[in-house]
Write a protein that holds these residues in place. Structure first.
Motif, PDB file in Angstrom:
ATOM      1  N   GLY A 113     -45.433  -6.051  35.694  1.00 53.93           N
ATOM      2  CA  GLY A 113     -44.665  -5.042  36.411  1.00 53.93           C
ATOM      3  C   GLY A 113     -43.977  -4.016  35.538  1.00 53.93           C
ATOM      4  O   GLY A 113     -43.281  -3.149  36.066  1.00 53.93           O
ATOM      5  N   THR A 114     -44.150  -4.057  34.215  1.00 57.61           N
ATOM      6  CA  THR A 114     -43.424  -3.104  33.371  1.00 57.61           C
ATOM      7  C   THR A 114     -43.728  -1.658  33.747  1.00 57.61           C
ATOM      8  O   THR A 114     -42.823  -0.823  33.751  1.00 57.61           O
ATOM      9  CB  THR A 114     -43.727  -3.307  31.874  1.00 57.61           C
ATOM     10  N   CYS A 115     -44.981  -1.363  34.054  1.00 57.68           N
ATOM     11  CA  CYS A 115     -45.367   0.010  34.427  1.00 57.68           C
ATOM     12  C   CYS A 115     -45.448   0.195  35.929  1.00 57.68           C
ATOM     13  O   CYS A 115     -45.162   1.269  36.435  1.00 57.68           O
ATOM     14  CB  CYS A 115     -46.705   0.370  33.809  1.00 57.68           C
ATOM     15  N   ASP A 116     -45.862  -0.821  36.643  1.00 58.95           N
ATOM     16  CA  ASP A 116     -46.050  -0.725  38.090  1.00 58.95           C
ATOM     17  C   ASP A 116     -45.363  -1.902  38.752  1.00 58.95           C
ATOM     18  O   ASP A 116     -45.963  -2.935  38.955  1.00 58.95           O
ATOM     19  CB  ASP A 116     -47.544  -0.697  38.417  1.00 58.95           C
ATOM     20  N   MET A 117     -44.117  -1.791  39.032  1.00 57.03           N
ATOM     21  CA  MET A 117     -43.301  -0.599  39.029  1.00 57.03           C
ATOM     22  C   MET A 117     -41.879  -0.972  38.645  1.00 57.03           C
ATOM     23  O   MET A 117     -40.959  -0.221  38.872  1.00 57.03           O
ATOM     24  CB  MET A 117     -43.447   0.017  40.419  1.00 57.03           C
ATOM     25  N   LYS A 118     -41.714  -2.126  38.042  1.00 55.18           N
ATOM     26  CA  LYS A 118     -40.365  -2.589  37.712  1.00 55.18           C
ATOM     27  C   LYS A 118     -39.676  -1.714  36.672  1.00 55.18           C
ATOM     28  O   LYS A 118     -38.462  -1.593  36.670  1.00 55.18           O
ATOM     29  CB  LYS A 118     -40.386  -4.047  37.282  1.00 55.18           C
ATOM     30  N   GLY A 119     -40.444  -1.074  35.797  1.00 52.71           N
ATOM     31  CA  GLY A 119     -39.856  -0.200  34.793  1.00 52.71           C
ATOM     32  C   GLY A 119     -39.198   1.039  35.366  1.00 52.71           C
ATOM     33  O   GLY A 119     -38.332   1.650  34.735  1.00 52.71           O
ATOM     34  N   PHE A 120     -39.576   1.421  36.559  1.00 52.11           N
ATOM     35  CA  PHE A 120     -39.029   2.603  37.219  1.00 52.11           C
ATOM     36  C   PHE A 120     -37.518   2.509  37.413  1.00 52.11           C
ATOM     37  O   PHE A 120     -36.792   3.487  37.211  1.00 52.11           O
ATOM     38  CB  PHE A 120     -39.738   2.770  38.568  1.00 52.11           C
ATOM     39  N   PHE A 121     -37.023   1.348  37.772  1.00 51.24           N
ATOM     40  CA  PHE A 121     -35.605   1.211  38.115  1.00 51.24           C
ATOM     41  C   PHE A 121     -34.691   1.302  36.889  1.00 51.24           C
ATOM     42  O   PHE A 121     -33.675   2.011  36.943  1.00 51.24           O
ATOM     43  CB  PHE A 121     -35.383  -0.051  38.944  1.00 51.24           C
ATOM     44  N   PRO A 122     -35.009   0.676  35.751  1.00 48.49           N
ATOM     45  CA  PRO A 122     -34.194   0.916  34.552  1.00 48.49           C
ATOM     46  C   PRO A 122     -34.263   2.374  34.070  1.00 48.49           C
ATOM     47  O   PRO A 122     -33.297   2.884  33.509  1.00 48.49           O
ATOM     48  CB  PRO A 122     -34.791  -0.028  33.506  1.00 48.49           C
ATOM     49  N   ILE A 123     -35.387   3.040  34.311  1.00 48.70           N
ATOM     50  CA  ILE A 123     -35.485   4.462  33.961  1.00 48.70           C
ATOM     51  C   ILE A 123     -34.482   5.268  34.787  1.00 48.70           C
ATOM     52  O   ILE A 123     -33.832   6.186  34.272  1.00 48.70           O
ATOM     53  CB  ILE A 123     -36.929   4.986  34.153  1.00 48.70           C
ATOM     54  N   ILE A 124     -34.336   4.936  36.062  1.00 50.53           N
ATOM     55  CA  ILE A 124     -33.343   5.618  36.900  1.00 50.53           C
ATOM     56  C   ILE A 124     -31.947   5.417  36.314  1.00 50.53           C
ATOM     57  O   ILE A 124     -31.162   6.370  36.197  1.00 50.53           O
ATOM     58  CB  ILE A 124     -33.386   5.113  38.355  1.00 50.53           C
ATOM     59  N   VAL A 125     -31.619   4.184  35.933  1.00 46.17           N
ATOM     60  CA  VAL A 125     -30.296   3.908  35.350  1.00 46.17           C
ATOM     61  C   VAL A 125     -30.111   4.744  34.084  1.00 46.17           C
ATOM     62  O   VAL A 125     -29.039   5.331  33.870  1.00 46.17           O
ATOM     63  CB  VAL A 125     -30.114   2.401  35.076  1.00 46.17           C
ATOM     64  N   GLU A 126     -31.136   4.835  33.252  1.00 43.95           N
ATOM     65  CA  GLU A 126     -31.045   5.652  32.036  1.00 43.95           C
ATOM     66  C   GLU A 126     -30.757   7.110  32.385  1.00 43.95           C
ATOM     67  O   GLU A 126     -29.922   7.754  31.750  1.00 43.95           O
ATOM     68  CB  GLU A 126     -32.340   5.562  31.220  1.00 43.95           C
ATOM     69  N   ALA A 127     -31.434   7.646  33.386  1.00 42.83           N
ATOM     70  CA  ALA A 127     -31.216   9.040  33.790  1.00 42.83           C
ATOM     71  C   ALA A 127     -29.804   9.245  34.325  1.00 42.83           C
ATOM     72  O   ALA A 127     -29.196  10.296  34.094  1.00 42.83           O
ATOM     73  CB  ALA A 127     -32.251   9.445  34.833  1.00 42.83           C
ATOM     74  N   LEU A 128     -29.274   8.255  35.017  1.00 44.68           N
ATOM     75  CA  LEU A 128     -27.935   8.375  35.588  1.00 44.68           C
ATOM     76  C   LEU A 128     -26.847   8.419  34.521  1.00 44.68           C
ATOM     77  O   LEU A 128     -25.756   8.942  34.763  1.00 44.68           O
ATOM     78  CB  LEU A 128     -27.662   7.215  36.549  1.00 44.68           C
ATOM     79  N   LYS A 129     -27.134   7.906  33.349  1.00 50.71           N
ATOM     80  CA  LYS A 129     -26.134   7.869  32.277  1.00 50.71           C
ATOM     81  C   LYS A 129     -25.657   9.259  31.880  1.00 50.71           C
ATOM     82  O   LYS A 129     -24.519   9.422  31.460  1.00 50.71           O
ATOM     83  CB  LYS A 129     -26.682   7.130  31.055  1.00 50.71           C
ATOM     84  N   SER A 130     -26.497  10.250  32.021  1.00 50.39           N
ATOM     85  CA  SER A 130     -26.103  11.610  31.647  1.00 50.39           C
ATOM     86  C   SER A 130     -25.724  12.467  32.851  1.00 50.39           C
ATOM     87  O   SER A 130     -25.426  13.646  32.704  1.00 50.39           O
ATOM     88  CB  SER A 130     -27.236  12.282  30.870  1.00 50.39           C
ATOM     89  N   MET A 131     -25.723  11.887  34.027  1.00 49.58           N
ATOM     90  CA  MET A 131     -25.451  12.640  35.243  1.00 49.58           C
ATOM     91  C   MET A 131     -23.955  12.775  35.503  1.00 49.58           C
ATOM     92  O   MET A 131     -23.200  11.827  35.301  1.00 49.58           O
ATOM     93  CB  MET A 131     -26.101  11.940  36.437  1.00 49.58           C
ATOM     94  N   ASP A 132     -23.552  13.936  35.954  1.00 46.82           N
ATOM     95  CA  ASP A 132     -22.177  14.169  36.380  1.00 46.82           C
ATOM     96  C   ASP A 132     -22.157  14.089  37.904  1.00 46.82           C
ATOM     97  O   ASP A 132     -22.725  14.936  38.591  1.00 46.82           O
ATOM     98  CB  ASP A 132     -21.713  15.541  35.911  1.00 46.82           C
ATOM     99  N   GLN A 133     -21.495  13.069  38.425  1.00 42.32           N
ATOM    100  CA  GLN A 133     -21.451  12.834  39.870  1.00 42.32           C
ATOM    101  C   GLN A 133     -20.864  14.025  40.616  1.00 42.32           C
ATOM    102  O   GLN A 133     -21.255  14.312  41.744  1.00 42.32           O
ATOM    103  CB  GLN A 133     -20.642  11.570  40.150  1.00 42.32           C
TER     104      GLN A 133
END
Length: 169
Positions: A113-133
């Motif tokens: 599942g690393t690519c399909d599709m469990k890896g998707f969710f940690p990528i979202i968390v990574e993107a949120l780290k730089s987001m200003d709510q």
């Protein structure tokens, strides 16, 4: 205001390893089929920790299967990031490592599942780290569904319920 990132969400690799470690195989063959609840509950914990409102939805026609809708912000429009939480069955003879343990070799992650599709969710968390709510004008909606690899029951339920009203997905 920057999102508060709880300490347990700081490492992409740790998050991915948690999801890979959970057996969430979906299959029409009941000897392979597993619940995805542990993955959904882990994601719920992550997104609650990031300030999202979370709804866990049982997929009635599939015992032990669940969807998650996590929403940050308000409004009737917004952006949906959608993925599934299940994996296909696997052939142990074709694996050089334990499919339920994340490993890293030659610049690549390995695990079911690393690519399909469990890896998707940690990528979202990574993107949120730089987001200003404070910059959210519309909601950000994370959807995690059950049984994409077999019956599509999770996605079908989301569509039938008509809960998602977004500008884009």
């Amino acid at each position: 205001m920057k999102l508060h990132i709880p300490k347990e969400l700081h490492s992409f690799e740790t998050l991915l390893a948690k999801l890979v470690g959970e057996n969430s195989i979906s299959a029409s063959d009941s000897s392979w089929d597993h619940s995805n609840e542990s993955v959904i509950r882990e994601l719920e914990k992550w997104f609650l920790g990031l300030g999202f409102r979370c709804e866990v939805i049982p997929v009635d026609q599939q015992a032990g299967k669940y969807n998650l809708i996590a929403t940050l912000g308000t409004g009737s429009r917004g952006l949906v990031l959608a993925g599934h939480t299940d994996t296909v069955p696997y052939d142990q003879a074709r694996w050089n490592s334990d499919p339920f343990k994340l490993s890293f070799s030659e610049g690549k992650y390995y695990g079911l599942g690393t690519c399909d599709m469990k890896g998707f969710f940690p990528i979202i968390v990574e993107a949120l780290k730089s987001m200003d709510q404070a910059e959210l004008n519309e909601p950000l909606i994370i959807v995690a569904t059950a049984d994409e690899e077999s019956s599509m029951a999770g996605a079908r339920l989301i569509a039938q319920q008509g809960k998602l009203q977004a500008r884009a997905a």
